[in-house]
Write a protein that holds these residues in place. Sequence first.
Motif, short mmCIF file in Angstrom:
data_model
loop_
_atom_site.label_atom_id
_atom_site.label_comp_id
_atom_site.label_asym_id
_atom_site.label_seq_id
_atom_site.Cartn_x
_atom_site.Cartn_y
_atom_site.Cartn_z
N GLY A 31 37.29 35.22 34.39
CA GLY A 31 37.27 34.78 33.00
C GLY A 31 38.60 35.00 32.32
N ARG A 32 38.84 34.25 31.28
CA ARG A 32 40.13 34.26 30.58
C ARG A 32 40.44 35.59 29.91
N ASN A 33 39.47 36.34 29.50
CA ASN A 33 39.72 37.54 28.72
C ASN A 33 40.35 38.69 29.51
N VAL A 34 40.46 38.58 30.82
CA VAL A 34 41.07 39.67 31.59
C VAL A 34 42.41 39.28 32.20
N LYS A 35 42.90 38.08 31.96
CA LYS A 35 44.13 37.63 32.59
C LYS A 35 45.33 38.49 32.23
N HIS A 36 45.39 39.01 31.02
CA HIS A 36 46.53 39.82 30.63
C HIS A 36 46.66 41.06 31.51
N VAL A 37 45.56 41.56 32.00
CA VAL A 37 45.58 42.74 32.87
C VAL A 37 46.29 42.42 34.18
N ILE A 38 46.09 41.23 34.69
CA ILE A 38 46.69 40.84 35.97
C ILE A 38 48.20 40.72 35.85
N VAL A 39 48.71 40.03 34.85
CA VAL A 39 50.15 39.81 34.76
C VAL A 39 50.92 41.10 34.48
N GLU A 40 50.24 42.09 33.95
CA GLU A 40 50.89 43.37 33.68
C GLU A 40 50.70 44.37 34.83
#
Length: 166
Positions: A31-40
């Motif tokens: 889901g879109r709401n966890v993508k920021h965790v991946i790029v960081e």
Amino acid sequence: MDFVANNVQLFNIVNLSTAMHKIGKLNSMRGRNVKHVIVEDERFVALVKKIREYLIVTADDVYTSLPKGIGRFGVRELTSIMWGMAHSGMTTSCGDQTLNAVMKRLCVVDDDNPRAQNTSNALWAYATMHNSAKVNHDFLSKMEERCNNIMDDFAPQGISNSLWAF
């Protein structure tokens, strides 16, 4: 992600593009709401850093293979990387130079027979990641040229994705 972190220094171009694509695919299922965790995530950052390293090494001659069976960046590998970045939550305004290097390379590397799927995936990825006022006109012009050359090869979904992206 742990496998990538433990092996990224051994990866060739195909391994790097496959890893980025797989991470993007798995992340998109979350889901879109966890993508920021991946790029960081430092493991993701290490993968992006290795891709950038190889792009820099081959910047002067985009058709030269890297030594020791590492390979070279073709259209398929570059679009897989870009697609994975998009699904991982990278954006055009994130400041990472790897994305710009991938798009720049896609503008200069030609395949004799680029697959329509690669072109539509690259366009979809760019449109998904685009969140800044600056538009990469060179990239879009090259993709438009490719679309014109291979229009008859597109599947309906590829046409739809490409039109949406433009």
